[in-house]
Design a protein around this motif. Structure first.
Motif, mmCIF file in Angstrom:
data_model
loop_
_atom_site.group_PDB
_atom_site.id
_atom_site.type_symbol
_atom_site.label_atom_id
_atom_site.label_comp_id
_atom_site.label_asym_id
_atom_site.label_seq_id
_atom_site.Cartn_x
_atom_site.Cartn_y
_atom_site.Cartn_z
ATOM 1 N N GLN A 1 36.202 36.610 42.474
ATOM 2 C CA GLN A 1 36.960 37.833 42.208
ATOM 3 C C GLN A 1 36.213 39.061 42.739
ATOM 4 O O GLN A 1 36.812 39.945 43.367
ATOM 5 C CB GLN A 1 37.197 37.969 40.698
ATOM 6 C CG GLN A 1 38.099 39.124 40.312
ATOM 7 C CD GLN A 1 37.354 40.443 40.208
ATOM 8 O OE1 GLN A 1 36.190 40.470 39.801
ATOM 9 N NE2 GLN A 1 38.012 41.520 40.603
ATOM 10 N N ALA A 2 34.892 39.103 42.514
ATOM 11 C CA ALA A 2 34.104 40.237 43.010
ATOM 12 C C ALA A 2 34.102 40.270 44.537
ATOM 13 O O ALA A 2 34.175 41.350 45.150
ATOM 14 C CB ALA A 2 32.678 40.157 42.475
ATOM 15 N N MET A 3 34.026 39.106 45.181
ATOM 16 C CA MET A 3 34.089 39.053 46.639
ATOM 17 C C MET A 3 35.435 39.552 47.146
ATOM 18 O O MET A 3 35.509 40.303 48.129
ATOM 19 C CB MET A 3 33.868 37.616 47.113
ATOM 20 C CG MET A 3 32.469 37.088 46.899
ATOM 21 S SD MET A 3 32.320 35.369 47.454
ATOM 22 C CE MET A 3 32.582 35.543 49.222
ATOM 23 N N GLY A 4 36.506 39.141 46.484
ATOM 24 C CA GLY A 4 37.832 39.600 46.885
ATOM 25 C C GLY A 4 37.975 41.103 46.751
ATOM 26 O O GLY A 4 38.593 41.769 47.598
ATOM 27 N N GLU A 5 37.397 41.673 45.718
ATOM 28 C CA GLU A 5 37.467 43.113 45.508
ATOM 29 C C GLU A 5 36.708 43.871 46.594
ATOM 30 O O GLU A 5 37.099 44.979 46.979
ATOM 31 C CB GLU A 5 36.906 43.465 44.132
ATOM 32 C CG GLU A 5 37.225 44.894 43.706
ATOM 33 C CD GLU A 5 36.682 45.195 42.330
ATOM 34 O OE1 GLU A 5 37.413 45.804 41.538
ATOM 35 O OE2 GLU A 5 35.536 44.817 42.050
ATOM 36 N N ASP A 6 35.645 43.260 47.116
ATOM 37 C CA ASP A 6 34.876 43.872 48.186
ATOM 38 C C ASP A 6 35.465 43.615 49.569
ATOM 39 O O ASP A 6 34.914 44.069 50.573
ATOM 40 C CB ASP A 6 33.437 43.347 48.164
ATOM 41 C CG ASP A 6 32.625 43.942 47.025
ATOM 42 O OD1 ASP A 6 33.029 44.981 46.483
ATOM 43 O OD2 ASP A 6 31.581 43.353 46.677
ATOM 44 N N GLY A 7 36.545 42.841 49.640
ATOM 45 C CA GLY A 7 37.137 42.528 50.926
ATOM 46 C C GLY A 7 36.449 41.405 51.662
ATOM 47 O O GLY A 7 36.710 41.178 52.840
ATOM 48 N N LEU A 8 35.561 40.679 50.994
ATOM 49 C CA LEU A 8 34.859 39.565 51.628
ATOM 50 C C LEU A 8 35.517 38.225 51.338
ATOM 51 O O LEU A 8 34.963 37.169 51.672
ATOM 52 C CB LEU A 8 33.397 39.537 51.173
ATOM 53 C CG LEU A 8 32.556 40.731 51.614
ATOM 54 C CD1 LEU A 8 31.127 40.601 51.096
ATOM 55 C CD2 LEU A 8 32.556 40.869 53.136
ATOM 56 N N PHE A 9 36.661 38.250 50.708
ATOM 57 C CA PHE A 9 37.453 37.039 50.473
ATOM 58 C C PHE A 9 38.893 37.483 50.345
ATOM 59 O O PHE A 9 39.204 38.679 50.423
ATOM 60 C CB PHE A 9 36.946 36.319 49.219
ATOM 61 C CG PHE A 9 37.273 34.846 49.188
ATOM 62 C CD1 PHE A 9 36.964 34.036 50.271
ATOM 63 C CD2 PHE A 9 37.881 34.272 48.096
ATOM 64 C CE1 PHE A 9 37.248 32.677 50.256
ATOM 65 C CE2 PHE A 9 38.173 32.918 48.069
ATOM 66 C CZ PHE A 9 37.855 32.124 49.154
ATOM 67 N N PHE A 10 39.800 36.542 50.157
ATOM 68 C CA PHE A 10 41.209 36.889 50.070
ATOM 69 C C PHE A 10 41.455 37.925 48.973
ATOM 70 O O PHE A 10 40.927 37.812 47.871
ATOM 71 C CB PHE A 10 42.049 35.629 49.785
ATOM 72 C CG PHE A 10 41.949 34.587 50.858
ATOM 73 C CD1 PHE A 10 42.543 34.783 52.094
ATOM 74 C CD2 PHE A 10 41.245 33.409 50.637
ATOM 75 C CE1 PHE A 10 42.447 33.822 53.088
ATOM 76 C CE2 PHE A 10 41.138 32.448 51.626
ATOM 77 C CZ PHE A 10 41.742 32.655 52.858
ATOM 78 N N ARG A 11 42.249 38.913 49.282
ATOM 79 C CA ARG A 11 42.514 39.974 48.315
ATOM 80 C C ARG A 11 43.173 39.433 47.047
ATOM 81 O O ARG A 11 42.988 39.985 45.959
ATOM 82 C CB ARG A 11 43.420 41.039 48.936
ATOM 83 C CG ARG A 11 42.797 41.787 50.097
ATOM 84 C CD ARG A 11 41.752 42.768 49.620
ATOM 85 N NE ARG A 11 41.248 43.596 50.713
ATOM 86 C CZ ARG A 11 40.291 44.483 50.592
ATOM 87 N NH1 ARG A 11 39.710 44.655 49.410
ATOM 88 N NH2 ARG A 11 39.889 45.193 51.630
#
Length: 444
Positions: free
Chosen positions: A308-318
């Motif tokens: 979830q944190a990666m997605g929030e940073d744009g480093l994974f699927f939104r």
């Protein structure tokens, strides 16, 4: 730099009691019940075996003290991902998340889910063909619980942890009291069949049993008063785990001896069979099944917070960054991690998954602990802290040096499995740069 615990909408619901039980439940899974015989095969005496278990516990405690300060400094969802991203940049954070998804959390969870299924099949006299479906069913069950909020998941996790501690206590009492400790000194004597064997080969299976002390930090965005609660929970949980592991191994050695332990892939069941007959063996099998299922619950829940944190940073699927509007849980991330873990449980063997996961996990822990030096340089003087590592900088330096030595020796002793784990991690480098080119990523 975003604060995931606020912007993502997490709610701080976990008390000190909840957090401490998460630490215990995240470490005590199947390792103490399944891996002692592997460690016995790779040591020359019962005394050496105990020293390995206690030494690994002290090493883990040093790492936990470092993570206690890290959690107090950055009480946000994502744990190691956040620390690595802050200190070394988004590539380092991405590589952790990438390896966490493909190998570390998913691999260890699949391995322990296999242990859950094996013991469940034994309890109910099921065919060996049911092990993989049972492993998948257990993973789906614990993931489903946590789709409806962390409060419900924490309550069920507390129950899992208390039951596994009851199983540990039953094993220790039966092994030490009913079987007697009179054979303990003989059990600590050298094993002639393994004379000359070192002890470093036992490091990976023992460290696997201690893996998980970082999981609470992934949930830091949902812990009440995290600057005070996280350090206390980590210290309390680690001391309890070290004591439990030492006592369980003493019980094994008192009943089976070192040679008997090295020949027993199911030492807990064998101890209870020796002391209490078939009923005892069945009771401990139920306890182990519950213990392993509780571990799977924590790894899936905490790993979902990293995604979830990666997605929030744009480093994974939104989509994985979204929280359920009512339950405030990263359900998309949880389902994705669960699906991949189920595939590993179906396709991989326990030994391979253990080596992949343990190597990647402890390597990530060493780098995570290393971020404390960056935070000390950049954060000190900005805000007071309720906890600082005693004896700094020696605990993080000793932790990093020891883990680094173990990783080098593991590559030498098991080059294929550990090498595959390292290659999977390095494969994330081109994936990261490709991702940044193809997607419009928000900077961390």
């Amino acid at each position: 730099m975003s604060d995931s615990s606020t912007s993502a909408g997490y709610i701080r619901r976990l008390s000190l009691w909840d957090a401490a039980l998460i630490v215990v439940g995240g470490i005590i899974g199947g390792g103490i019940f399944l891996n002692s015989y592997i460690a016995a095969q790779r040591t020359s005496s019962g005394l050496t075996l105990l020293l390995v278990w206690v030494g690994a516990g002290v090493l883990t405690l040093l790492g936990a003290l470092c993570y206690a300060e890290l959690g107090a400094r950055r009480p946000r969802a994502g744990g190691s991902y956040v620390y690595l991203r802050d200190a070394f940049g988004p590539l380092a954070g991405f590589l952790f998340g990438w390896t966490m998804l493909l190998v570390i959390y998913s691999g260890s969870t699949a391995a322990v889910a296999t242990g859950f299924a094996t013991y469940t099949a034994a309890v109910f006299d099921l065919s060996p063909n049911t092990v993989r479906p049972l492993a998948v069913g257990g993973l789906v069950f614990v993931a489903g619980i946590n789709l409806f909020g962390l409060r419900l998941g924490a309550q069920i996790q507390n129950l899992f942890t208390l039951l596994k501690l009851l199983a540990v206590a039953m094993l220790v009492v039966c092994g030490l009291v009913f079987a007697g400790v009179g054979g303990g000194s003989q059990a600590l004597a050298p094993d002639p069949a393994r004379a000359g064997i070192g002890f470093m080969g036992a490091a990976l299976p023992v460290l696997f049993a201690y893996s998980g002390f970082t999981y609470l930090n992934n949930l830091a965005g949902e812990v009440r008063e995290p600057q005070r609660t996280l350090p206390r929970a980590l210290l309390l949980g680690m001391l309890l785990v070290i004591a439990a592991y030492a006592l369980v191994n003493i019980a094994y050695l008192s009943v089976l001896g070192h040679a008997g332990l090295a020949a027993s892939p199911t030492p807990a069941a064998d101890v209870m069979q020796h002391v209490a007959g078939p009923i005892g063996a069945k009771l401990i099998a139920i306890g182990i099944a519950i213990s392993t299922l509780g571990f799977c619950n924590i790894t899936l829940v905490s790993g979902a917070r990293v995604l979830q944190a990666m997605g929030e940073d744009g480093l994974f699927f939104r989509s994985v960054a979204r929280l359920h509007p009512r339950h405030h849980t990263p359900n998309v991330a949880l389902l994705l991690l669960t699906a991949w873990t189920c595939l590993l449980a179906i396709s991989g063997s326990y030994g391979q998954l253990l080596d992949y996961a343990t190597f990647g996990d402890w390597l990530a822990c060493a780098f995570g602990v290393g971020t404390i030096f960056w935070y000390r340089r950049h954060d000190d003087g900005h805000a007071p802290l309720d906890f600082r590592i005693p004896g700094y900088p020696w605990p993080p330096l000793l932790f990093i040096a020891t883990v680094g030595l173990i990783m080098v020796l593991s590559l030498h002793d098991s080059p294929v499995n550990t090498g595959i784990g390292l290659l999977i991690m390095l494969a994330g480098v081109p994936v990261y740069f490709t991702w940044r080119r193809l997607f419009s990523a928000k900077g961390p």
